[in-house]
Design a protein around this motif. Structure first.
Motif, PDB file in Angstrom:
ATOM      1  N   GLY A  95      36.324  49.396  48.633  1.00 40.60           N
ATOM      2  CA  GLY A  95      35.335  48.847  48.166  1.00 40.60           C
ATOM      3  C   GLY A  95      35.217  48.797  46.799  1.00 40.60           C
ATOM      4  O   GLY A  95      35.739  49.608  45.812  1.00 40.60           O
ATOM      5  N   LEU A  96      34.994  47.794  45.846  1.00 36.35           N
ATOM      6  CA  LEU A  96      34.303  48.086  44.141  1.00 36.35           C
ATOM      7  C   LEU A  96      33.103  47.565  44.387  1.00 36.35           C
ATOM      8  O   LEU A  96      32.437  46.536  44.527  1.00 36.35           O
ATOM      9  N   SER A  97      32.243  48.163  43.530  1.00 36.95           N
ATOM     10  CA  SER A  97      31.292  48.313  43.835  1.00 36.95           C
ATOM     11  C   SER A  97      30.759  47.871  41.999  1.00 36.95           C
ATOM     12  O   SER A  97      30.008  48.319  41.005  1.00 36.95           O
ATOM     13  N   PHE A 122      29.151  43.535  45.927  1.00 34.81           N
ATOM     14  CA  PHE A 122      29.891  44.235  46.968  1.00 34.81           C
ATOM     15  C   PHE A 122      31.388  43.570  47.010  1.00 34.81           C
ATOM     16  O   PHE A 122      31.078  43.152  47.712  1.00 34.81           O
ATOM     17  N   LEU A 123      31.982  44.116  46.502  1.00 33.98           N
ATOM     18  CA  LEU A 123      33.306  43.187  46.891  1.00 33.98           C
ATOM     19  C   LEU A 123      34.515  44.116  47.699  1.00 33.98           C
ATOM     20  O   LEU A 123      34.417  45.209  47.025  1.00 33.98           O
ATOM     21  N   LEU A 180      34.828  44.846  36.543  1.00 39.71           N
ATOM     22  CA  LEU A 180      34.614  45.671  37.578  1.00 39.71           C
ATOM     23  C   LEU A 180      34.525  47.187  37.825  1.00 39.71           C
ATOM     24  O   LEU A 180      34.692  46.759  36.332  1.00 39.71           O
ATOM     25  N   THR A 181      33.946  47.671  38.422  1.00 39.11           N
ATOM     26  CA  THR A 181      34.477  48.885  38.012  1.00 39.11           C
ATOM     27  C   THR A 181      35.116  49.495  39.275  1.00 39.11           C
ATOM     28  O   THR A 181      36.056  49.235  39.769  1.00 39.11           O
ATOM     29  N   GLU A 182      35.272  50.569  38.270  1.00 42.12           N
ATOM     30  CA  GLU A 182      37.219  51.681  39.635  1.00 42.12           C
ATOM     31  C   GLU A 182      36.371  51.501  41.040  1.00 42.12           C
ATOM     32  O   GLU A 182      35.168  51.197  42.042  1.00 42.12           O
ATOM     33  N   PRO A 183      37.368  51.669  41.817  1.00 40.48           N
ATOM     34  CA  PRO A 183      36.773  51.906  43.366  1.00 40.48           C
ATOM     35  C   PRO A 183      36.479  53.028  43.655  1.00 40.48           C
ATOM     36  O   PRO A 183      36.299  53.415  43.596  1.00 40.48           O
ATOM     37  N   THR A 222      32.727  57.016  51.433  1.00 39.56           N
ATOM     38  CA  THR A 222      31.683  58.182  51.757  1.00 39.56           C
ATOM     39  C   THR A 222      30.563  56.748  51.243  1.00 39.56           C
ATOM     40  O   THR A 222      29.478  56.483  51.074  1.00 39.56           O
ATOM     41  N   GLU A 223      31.048  56.868  50.152  1.00 44.06           N
ATOM     42  CA  GLU A 223      29.631  56.005  48.481  1.00 44.06           C
ATOM     43  C   GLU A 223      29.828  54.297  49.213  1.00 44.06           C
ATOM     44  O   GLU A 223      28.937  53.781  49.204  1.00 44.06           O
ATOM     45  N   VAL A 224      30.786  54.145  49.937  1.00 45.87           N
ATOM     46  CA  VAL A 224      30.668  52.340  50.319  1.00 45.87           C
ATOM     47  C   VAL A 224      29.220  52.537  51.260  1.00 45.87           C
ATOM     48  O   VAL A 224      28.276  51.625  51.445  1.00 45.87           O
TER      49      VAL A 224
END
Length: 271
Positions: free
Chosen positions: A126-128, A133-134, A174-177, A181-183
């Motif tokens: 995931g990319l937050s 959400f990407l 984009l942030t870091e992947p 758990t964060e997803v």
């Protein structure tokens, strides 16, 4: 033997940040709101997606090929897409309802895309990005960024459009992947936000408890649980949650100070 969803999530939380069987974990989150409903049809659907992804994607050499195949599978074959008409409907953050309706929030759909991509032999994370959400898939050094809310479209990394619910298109970075758990926490937090807006404190408390199950080593979640318990009148549980936060947070850190102040105020109420 039937799986207890809460026990499953507790064990998952003890395993750390992942990677996890992310779709199964999201299914267990949803199952907590559907006591008595059989999980087997949903597990069968996830298995079907995984099998189809394996057949269609395992031999594809690069990420852009995988992105096209994912869109064909998830949109063309299974009909998944973003819910633009009722974006804030709580069902959009409930994976069982998402599978029933084939509509959902970006992160809920992203869970299914990650599930399919990994089954198809691709790396997937995931990319937050802000307000959306990407996900990123990769293979053999190649990468593609995918928007599960908008038909699985491959996205230009330089310019990314905000989701329909956010208004006009704008540039975002984009942030870091993020970890699995964060997803899962983001999925649960989407439900929490909608519950809080409805004013249902007890329901909000249940959702926060789930988030702590998923990530028991995160002090900020224990602090949120402490505050939510306190607001709900569960003062003994609030004290334990404040103490758990203090045990996890570094002394001097902002979260540690907030928990210490919260616990001090709570003890004054209890005395």
């Amino acid at each position: 033997m039937d799986i207890n969803p809460a026990d499953y999530l507790r064990e998952l939380g003890e395993q750390g940040e992942g990677p996890h069987d992310i779709a199964r974990a999201a299914l267990m989150l949803a199952a907590l709101d559907h006591a008595g409903r059989a999980l087997s049809p949903y597990e069968s659907h996830l298995a079907e997606i995984a099998e189809a992804a394996g057949q269609q994607m395992n031999l594809l050499p690069y990420a852009h090929d995988g992105a096209r195949a994912l869109a064909e599978l998830m949109v063309g074959r299974y009909g998944y897409d973003g819910d633009r008409l009722s974006y804030d409907d709580p069902r959009n953050a409930d994976l069982m309802a998402v599978m029933d309706r084939r509509r959902g929030l970006p992160v809920a759909l992203g869970v299914l895309y990650i599930h399919a991509a990994r089954a198809g032999g691709f790396e997937a994370q995931g990319l937050s990005s802000p307000g959306h959400f990407l996900l990123r898939i990769g293979k053999r050094g190649s990468e593609a960024v995918i928007d599960p809310f908008n038909g699985g479209a491959a996205i230009d990394r330089e310019r990314l459009a905000a989701p329909p619910a956010m208004g006009a298109a704008e540039e975002v970075s984009l942030t870091e992947p993020v970890t699995d758990t964060e997803v899962l926490l983001r999925l649960a937090n989407n439900l929490k936000l909608r519950v809080v807006q409805s004013g249902d404190r007890m329901r909000a408390l249940e959702v926060v408890k789930r988030m702590v199950l998923i990530a028991p080593r995160r002090g900020e979640l224990w602090l949120d649980l402490a505050r939510t318990n306190e607001q709900s009148g569960a003062l003994g549980a609030a004290q334990k949650a404040y103490e758990a936060c203090l045990a996890l947070a570094n002394p001097g850190a902002a979260i540690h100070n907030e928990a210490a102040l919260g616990l001090h105020g709570l003890k004054r109420r209890l005395n």
